[in-house]
Design a protein around this motif. Structure first.
Motif, mmCIF file in Angstrom:
data_model
loop_
_atom_site.group_PDB
_atom_site.id
_atom_site.type_symbol
_atom_site.label_atom_id
_atom_site.label_comp_id
_atom_site.label_asym_id
_atom_site.label_seq_id
_atom_site.Cartn_x
_atom_site.Cartn_y
_atom_site.Cartn_z
ATOM 1 N N LEU A 14 0.681 -1.407 -0.194
ATOM 2 C CA LEU A 14 0.125 -0.104 -0.014
ATOM 3 C C LEU A 14 0.800 1.464 -0.009
ATOM 4 N N SER A 15 1.859 1.451 0.621
ATOM 5 C CA SER A 15 2.785 2.643 0.847
ATOM 6 C C SER A 15 3.465 2.706 -0.604
ATOM 7 N N PHE A 16 3.297 1.928 -1.397
ATOM 8 C CA PHE A 16 4.135 1.931 -2.799
ATOM 9 C C PHE A 16 3.461 2.998 -3.650
ATOM 10 N N VAL A 17 2.042 3.218 -3.199
ATOM 11 C CA VAL A 17 1.462 4.285 -3.883
ATOM 12 C C VAL A 17 1.910 5.582 -3.768
ATOM 13 N N ASP A 18 2.155 6.004 -2.672
ATOM 14 C CA ASP A 18 2.722 7.446 -2.194
ATOM 15 C C ASP A 18 4.246 7.437 -2.959
ATOM 16 N N TYR A 19 4.731 6.232 -2.793
ATOM 17 C CA TYR A 19 6.403 6.552 -3.538
ATOM 18 C C TYR A 19 6.049 6.503 -5.089
ATOM 19 N N ALA A 20 5.190 5.797 -5.551
ATOM 20 C CA ALA A 20 4.957 5.792 -7.157
ATOM 21 C C ALA A 20 4.581 7.271 -7.396
ATOM 22 N N VAL A 21 3.654 7.941 -7.059
ATOM 23 C CA VAL A 21 3.032 9.003 -7.207
ATOM 24 C C VAL A 21 4.215 9.988 -7.194
ATOM 25 N N ALA A 22 4.996 10.120 -6.077
ATOM 26 C CA ALA A 22 6.026 11.148 -5.883
ATOM 27 C C ALA A 22 7.239 10.752 -7.059
ATOM 28 N N ARG A 23 7.496 9.746 -7.258
ATOM 29 C CA ARG A 23 8.634 9.471 -8.222
ATOM 30 C C ARG A 23 8.051 9.774 -9.483
ATOM 31 N N THR A 24 6.736 9.489 -9.999
ATOM 32 C CA THR A 24 6.425 9.674 -11.249
ATOM 33 C C THR A 24 6.071 11.000 -11.696
ATOM 34 N N THR A 25 5.586 11.943 -10.716
ATOM 35 C CA THR A 25 5.526 13.341 -10.879
ATOM 36 C C THR A 25 6.799 13.923 -10.861
ATOM 37 N N ARG A 26 7.898 13.553 -10.194
ATOM 38 C CA ARG A 26 8.905 14.282 -10.430
ATOM 39 C C ARG A 26 9.647 13.964 -11.600
ATOM 40 N N GLU A 27 9.354 12.793 -12.347
ATOM 41 C CA GLU A 27 10.048 12.645 -13.620
ATOM 42 C C GLU A 27 9.107 13.174 -14.698
ATOM 43 N N LEU A 28 7.967 13.028 -14.499
ATOM 44 C CA LEU A 28 6.726 13.437 -15.395
ATOM 45 C C LEU A 28 5.996 14.547 -14.809
ATOM 46 N N PRO A 29 6.126 15.773 -14.905
ATOM 47 C CA PRO A 29 5.588 16.663 -14.047
ATOM 48 C C PRO A 29 4.164 17.094 -14.631
#
Length: 179
Positions: A14-29
């Motif tokens: 479940l915590s992967f969601v937070d991580y995935a959103v943060a990483r994705t939006t850093r790379e793809l604003p």
């Protein structure tokens, strides 16, 4: 939104969601983080819920989640042609056909040639199938209550309304829906 772990080693399902959103939006604003979080969270909760229902209720009865879905549809709407079972259960015709072989072998479902079309296959619950699904559904509903118990009745009603709006409200997603 929860506190983001420092790196991938501290993540769980479940915590992967937070991580995935943060990483994705850093790379793809340009990515919409709210839409991404909603879909990821919805998928992960659904997967967890289905896993729980399957392992706690359906596997002990000798069924998979898809097997339960076929029995459930036949219980409530049957007898039906196999193509209608596929449609109402959200499965492909091929998946239903393969699954029905097991359910027929286990004497839970009967299969007959449809009277109106010799090419069509009519499916129905046997007496043993009816007894099995109605007995199992009691346990299934107890698990449903355990899951939904985290929400008040008004919250459950609101969530149902929001999910129905999501399911029926997107013209862009229409061609890709199973039903």
């Amino acid at each position: 939104m929860t506190t983001q772990p420092a790196g991938p080693d501290g993540l769980d399902y479940l915590s992967f969601v937070d991580y995935a959103v943060a990483r994705t939006t850093r790379e793809l604003p340009s990515v919409d983080p709210t839409a991404m979080r909603l879909v990821l969270t919805l998928h992960r909760v659904t997967s967890s819920l289905v896993y729980d229902l399957e392992s706690a209720v359906h596997r002990p009865h000798g069924w998979s989640w898809p097997g339960f879905r076929v029995l459930f549809v036949l219980w409530l709407a049957g007898p039906l042609e196999s193509k209608r079972v596929a449609e109402l259960s959200g499965m492909s015709r091929a998946a239903v056909s393969a699954l029905v072989n097991t359910l027929v072998r286990d004497e839970l479902v009967s299969r007959h040639q449809a009277e109106h079309d010799r090419r069509a296959v009519q499916l129905d619950l046997t007496e043993a199938g009816h007894k099995a699904i109605t007995g199992a559904f009691q346990a299934h509903n107890e698990r449903e209550q355990a899951w939904t118990g985290a929400l008040s009745k008004p919250e459950q009603t609101i969530l149902i309304g929001l999910l129905e709006k999501l399911m029926h409200g997107s013209d862009d997603a229409e061609p890709k829906k199973r039903f």
